[in-house]
Scaffold this motif. Structure first.
Motif, PDB file in Angstrom:
ATOM      1  N   ALA A 155       0.825  -1.203   0.000  1.00 47.43           N
ATOM      2  CA  ALA A 155       0.000   0.000   0.000  1.00 47.43           C
ATOM      3  C   ALA A 155       0.864   1.260   0.000  1.00 47.43           C
ATOM      4  N   HIS A 156       1.921   1.239   0.779  1.00 42.21           N
ATOM      5  CA  HIS A 156       2.820   2.395   0.831  1.00 42.21           C
ATOM      6  C   HIS A 156       3.549   2.574  -0.497  1.00 42.21           C
ATOM      7  N   THR A 157       4.008   1.492  -1.090  1.00 43.40           N
ATOM      8  CA  THR A 157       4.724   1.575  -2.364  1.00 43.40           C
ATOM      9  C   THR A 157       3.833   2.153  -3.453  1.00 43.40           C
ATOM     10  N   LEU A 158       2.581   1.707  -3.506  1.00 46.43           N
ATOM     11  CA  LEU A 158       1.643   2.235  -4.495  1.00 46.43           C
ATOM     12  C   LEU A 158       1.383   3.715  -4.277  1.00 46.43           C
ATOM     13  N   LYS A 159       1.296   4.107  -3.025  1.00 47.34           N
ATOM     14  CA  LYS A 159       1.051   5.519  -2.725  1.00 47.34           C
ATOM     15  C   LYS A 159       2.271   6.362  -3.099  1.00 47.34           C
ATOM     16  N   MET A 160       3.445   5.832  -2.838  1.00 48.69           N
ATOM     17  CA  MET A 160       4.666   6.535  -3.226  1.00 48.69           C
ATOM     18  C   MET A 160       4.681   6.784  -4.731  1.00 48.69           C
ATOM     19  N   GLU A 161       4.288   5.782  -5.492  1.00 52.03           N
ATOM     20  CA  GLU A 161       4.316   5.896  -6.950  1.00 52.03           C
ATOM     21  C   GLU A 161       3.262   6.861  -7.474  1.00 52.03           C
ATOM     22  N   SER A 162       2.076   6.828  -6.875  1.00 50.44           N
ATOM     23  CA  SER A 162       0.971   7.637  -7.390  1.00 50.44           C
ATOM     24  C   SER A 162       0.964   9.068  -6.885  1.00 50.44           C
ATOM     25  N   VAL A 163       1.514   9.299  -5.709  1.00 52.80           N
ATOM     26  CA  VAL A 163       1.438  10.630  -5.098  1.00 52.80           C
ATOM     27  C   VAL A 163       2.801  11.297  -5.026  1.00 52.80           C
TER      28      VAL A 163
END
Length: 522
Positions: A510-518
């Motif tokens: 979840a954190h990795t996806l957020k890092m990529e998207s935001v």
């Protein structure tokens, strides 16, 4: 007696959009940000002090997934380079929140919150809505709590908390993403979310400045007291100075003005002198009897007695050294005959038996056996009681006014961190109100609002950095207190939790996806 007025801006759903620009600007321009939360409960208290830190983390995660944050305090401290060293502009916000998912609120928490004036009707009517877990569509494009927390992250400022593990877990679950199952993954995520570092003022109070107690109100008032003494002495040593904004009169309807006395608060006296101190409250900032306790919970009086005890011990120590030197000069070949003198009758700094070594440096033991037997309960209470404490009766709902202008003309607080009450733009209605209501509203201790708790947390950090760091050190660099960087206090443990990414741990999905998207958009 000098005092300073701390304006705490109440933010609710009906003024959230109006105050959004000023709040975001305060976050972006700050040198560091202090946060505090008030919660609906914590679940099993016993599990929160599990010896295994992994099990302790799981217990807090369980609470964060089933309970909610009721209010969030944000205190933004901005160092002013064009003023005297260690001068900060401070802006404090108290946000009333409402989780839109089902959550548990514990009966004992409800009882405690109501006793301290928390208005549940107001929370359900005007709380800022949010949902927990992972992002949903449009979350980050609107003026929402999730978007506000993202502003805190994107500001890349040092994050300051007090006894902050519970805060960090709840903040992650409520405003960032679904919590990872493992502690190592959680700390790996945090190290990337807050690259400027996380600081825990409870750890700083114990291991950096070594106060006799480290609960929030004690550490804050101790720092204030020492800063006041430094200014009164007039020496060249560093001291902390604060400034606050003079807000437009229409915005003052949202503000709770908190009066803070310097050099000690009101004294409790009687025919036989100062009252007896409650030793449990003295050591942990908590007492099972609460307001029904017949002993004093006056933090200023506790600090005074601690200082007198420390001075008394220092004088006796010097006397023993002098006596030992005399003995040695008279008969150098004879064994030392200096008798050991016991500690002061009520308490001493460190408890050295096996049961007490778990909390060395902070525990003040009484001679009473029942207090020794209940030490673990008190440790737990200190860990969680502050989280059960919430807002006193907040100011009446703001009326009218639609603009967003926030005039930040500073309210100057003198070098000793104090200012005259007339320096603050208090509405006429506030000045002419009944004395009883004003005293209740402006009381410094006794109740715990998330906003003012965040201010106290930030004050401790600013004061400790003033003592330990050079005049040119910028707290926003994260290097102001290297010995406290990314170390979160653990109750009952002699070492803190390190917020680092281990070579054995990976970031959560979840954190990795957020890092990529935001974060990629920064």
């Amino acid at each position: 007696m000098s005092s300073m007025i701390v304006p705490v801006i109440d933010v609710q759903n009906d003024n959230f959009k109006e105050l959004w620009p000023a709040l975001v600007l305060a976050i972006k321009t700050s040198s560091f940000i202090a946060l505090d939360t008030e919660l609906s409960g914590l679940g099993s208290r016993k599990d929160l002090l599990a010896q295994c830190i992994e099990e302790r983390y799981k217990a807090i995660c369980s609470a964060a997934r089933t309970r909610s944050i009721l209010s969030l305090g944000i205190a933004c401290f901005k160092k002013l380079p064009d003023k005297a060293p260690h001068t900060y502009l401070v802006q404090v916000y108290n946000l009333t929140l409402l989780c839109m998912q089902e959550y548990v609120i514990e009966p004992q928490s409800v009882q405690f919150l109501v006793q301290h004036g928390f208005d549940f009707n107001k929370q359900y009517a005007q709380g800022i809505p949010y949902h927990k877990g992972n992002d949903k569509g449009g979350d980050l494009q609107s003026q929402s709590m999730r978007a506000l927390f993202l502003e805190v992250i994107q500001a890349r400022k040092p994050l300051v908390l007090h006894n902050g593990l519970i805060d960090l877990v709840f903040l992650y679950q409520c405003f960032y993403a679904w919590l990872p199952d493992r502690l190592g993954t959680f700390t790996a995520d945090l190290s990337e979310i807050f690259p400027a570092g996380i600081f825990d003022t409870k750890h700083a109070a114990e291991f950096e400045v070594r106060f006799m107690a480290s609960y929030l109100e004690y550490a804050y008032k101790k720092c204030k007291r020492e800063n006041f003494k430094s200014v009164e002495a007039g020496g060249p040593g560093p001291h902390l100075s604060l400034e606050f904004c003079n807000y437009a009169e229409r915005l003052c309807t949202y503000i709770d003005f908190r009066q803070c006395t310097e050099g000690g608060g009101e004294r409790e006296t009687g025919e036989e002198g100062p009252p007896a101190i409650c030793m449990r409250f003295s050591a942990y900032g908590w007492c099972p009897n609460g307001s029904q306790c017949t002993l004093s919970h006056n933090t200023d009086l506790i600090i005074e007695q601690d200082e007198q005890s420390k001075d008394h011990k220092r004088r006796r120590k010097n006397k023993r050294k002098f006596k030992a030197a005399q003995e040695e000069s008279r008969a150098p070949n004879e064994p030392d005959r200096v008798e050991h003198e016991s500690s002061p009758p009520n308490k001493h700094l460190c408890v050295e038996d096996d049961k007490m070594q778990k909390d060395r440096g902070s525990v003040k033991e009484t001679a009473s056996a029942d207090v020794v037997d209940s030490m673990k309960d008190a440790l737990l209470a200190e860990e969680v009681e502050r989280k059960d404490m919430s807002d006193e009766q907040v100011v009446e709902e703001a009326q009218g006014s639609n603009g967003t202008e926030n005039k930040c003309e500073p309210q100057v607080i003198l070098g000793n961190g104090t200012g005259d009450q007339n320096d603050v733009a208090i509405p006429q209605g506030e000045k002419e109100g009944s004395k009883g209501k004003e005293k209740q509203k402006m009381a410094e201790g006794g109740t715990h609002r998330a906003g003012f708790d965040a201010f106290m947390t930030g004050y401790i950090f600013a004061y400790v950095t003033t003592l330990k760091a050079g005049a040119e050190t910028d707290p926003s660099s994260g290097a102001c207190l290297p010995d406290c960087l990314n170390k979160v206090y653990l109750s009952g443990k002699s070492v803190p939790l390190q917020i680092v990414k281990s070579s054995f741990s990976k970031s959560s999905k979840a954190h990795t996806l957020k890092m990529e998207s935001v974060w990629g958009k920064i």
